[in-house]
Motif scaffolding. Structure first.
Motif, PDB file in Angstrom:
ATOM      1  N   SER A  95       0.873  -1.170   0.000  1.00 33.13           N
ATOM      2  CA  SER A  95       0.000   0.000   0.000  1.00 33.13           C
ATOM      3  C   SER A  95       0.907   1.216   0.000  1.00 33.13           C
ATOM      4  CB  SER A  95      -0.885   0.028   1.249  1.00 33.13           C
ATOM      5  OG  SER A  95      -1.738  -1.085   1.263  1.00 33.13           O
ATOM      6  N   ALA A  96       0.690   2.104  -0.958  1.00 35.97           N
ATOM      7  CA  ALA A  96       1.583   3.253  -1.081  1.00 35.97           C
ATOM      8  C   ALA A  96       0.782   4.538  -1.223  1.00 35.97           C
ATOM      9  CB  ALA A  96       2.491   3.080  -2.291  1.00 35.97           C
ATOM     10  N   LEU A  97       1.257   5.558  -0.567  1.00 37.09           N
ATOM     11  CA  LEU A  97       0.743   6.909  -0.715  1.00 37.09           C
ATOM     12  C   LEU A  97       1.941   7.724  -1.177  1.00 37.09           C
ATOM     13  CD1 LEU A  97      -1.773   8.733  -0.171  1.00 37.09           C
ATOM     14  CD2 LEU A  97      -0.722   9.270   2.028  1.00 37.09           C
ATOM     15  N   ARG A 106      -2.880   7.311  -4.056  1.00 33.77           N
ATOM     16  CA  ARG A 106      -2.837   6.098  -3.237  1.00 33.77           C
ATOM     17  C   ARG A 106      -2.948   4.904  -4.189  1.00 33.77           C
ATOM     18  NH1 ARG A 106      -4.003   6.323   1.794  1.00 33.77           N
ATOM     19  NH2 ARG A 106      -5.487   8.031   1.560  1.00 33.77           N
ATOM     20  N   ASP A 108      -2.772   0.465  -4.221  1.00 37.59           N
ATOM     21  CA  ASP A 108      -2.608  -0.868  -3.635  1.00 37.59           C
ATOM     22  C   ASP A 108      -2.078  -1.773  -4.732  1.00 37.59           C
ATOM     23  OD1 ASP A 108      -3.504  -0.062  -1.169  1.00 37.59           O
ATOM     24  OD2 ASP A 108      -5.513  -0.893  -1.406  1.00 37.59           O
ATOM     25  N   ASP A 180       3.670  -1.465   3.947  1.00 38.02           N
ATOM     26  CA  ASP A 180       2.843  -0.269   4.048  1.00 38.02           C
ATOM     27  C   ASP A 180       3.766   0.936   3.889  1.00 38.02           C
ATOM     28  OD1 ASP A 180       1.161   1.829   4.587  1.00 38.02           O
ATOM     29  OD2 ASP A 180       0.376   0.996   6.454  1.00 38.02           O
ATOM     30  N   SER A 182       2.675   4.033   3.107  1.00 38.88           N
ATOM     31  CA  SER A 182       1.601   5.007   2.903  1.00 38.88           C
ATOM     32  C   SER A 182       1.808   6.308   3.664  1.00 38.88           C
ATOM     33  CB  SER A 182       0.248   4.395   3.267  1.00 38.88           C
ATOM     34  OG  SER A 182       0.229   3.998   4.604  1.00 38.88           O
TER      35      SER A 182
END
Length: 184
Positions: A95-97, A106, A108, A180, A182
């Motif tokens: 999951s990246a922001l 954002r 996934d 994660d 994010s």
């Protein structure tokens, strides 16, 4: 005129519940017979001096599975063909922001593993107009060279990619790690 919120990122980017453009994506860790990994270098359309290396892959089409998207993305971004049954995984989810073109996005992602013949020509003929604008090169990296480049400040996504590739060199153990990333 393109929509400024998403820089014309494409129809797979939809506003999430928080208003941030969101999409699901499939990525592929492509290894050759010499255990080198194929990476793409791109830059930020809104800040062209900001560059990074990343795995082949991209957004899923409506109704497309991550597995099917991974096969399609390899063909579109590299010109290489990976058979459906040659794709291993997912070996990782992420999951990246992140900021791109001065827009927070954002994503996934599901990462797969595949082996290809590096003697086959890699081509950018399938790149979209946006990809042609922001992607700069593709290159095969030896894992030691990649680790040294990261230690010297080269940006690679996901951040743990060198360690992940090293673990996958002898094959996949069936586990699916989640990253994660994010936080901006």
């Amino acid at each position: 005129m393109t929509e400024p919120l998403t820089y014309g990122l494409g129809p797979e980017w939809e506003p999430g519940p928080d208003g941030v453009p969101f999409r699901r994506a499939a990525r592929v860790i492509l290894l050759d017979g010499d255990d080198r990994v194929l990476l793409v270098r791109g830059h930020d359309a809104g800040e062209v001096t900001r560059t990074w290396w990343f795995t082949v892959g991209g957004g899923l089409d409506a109704g497309e599975s991550a597995h099917d998207g991974a096969v399609r993305e390899v063909r579109e971004e590299t010109g290489l063909s990976v058979a459906h049954d040659a794709l291993v995984g997912p070996v990782l989810t992420r999951s990246a922001l992140f900021d791109f073109a001065r827009v927070t996005c954002r994503q996934d992602e599901e990462f797969f593993l595949a082996r290809v013949d590096s003697a086959d020509a890699v081509t950018d003929e399938g790149w979209t107009l946006l990809e042609r604008d922001v992607l700069d090169e593709m290159r095969w990296w030896e894992i030691d060279e990649l680790e040294s480049a990261v230690a010297a400040g080269t940006v690679v996504y996901p951040l743990a990619l060198p360690a992940l590739v090293r673990r996958l060199l002898d094959g996949w153990d069936g586990s699916v790690e989640h990253l994660d990333e994010s936080s901006l």
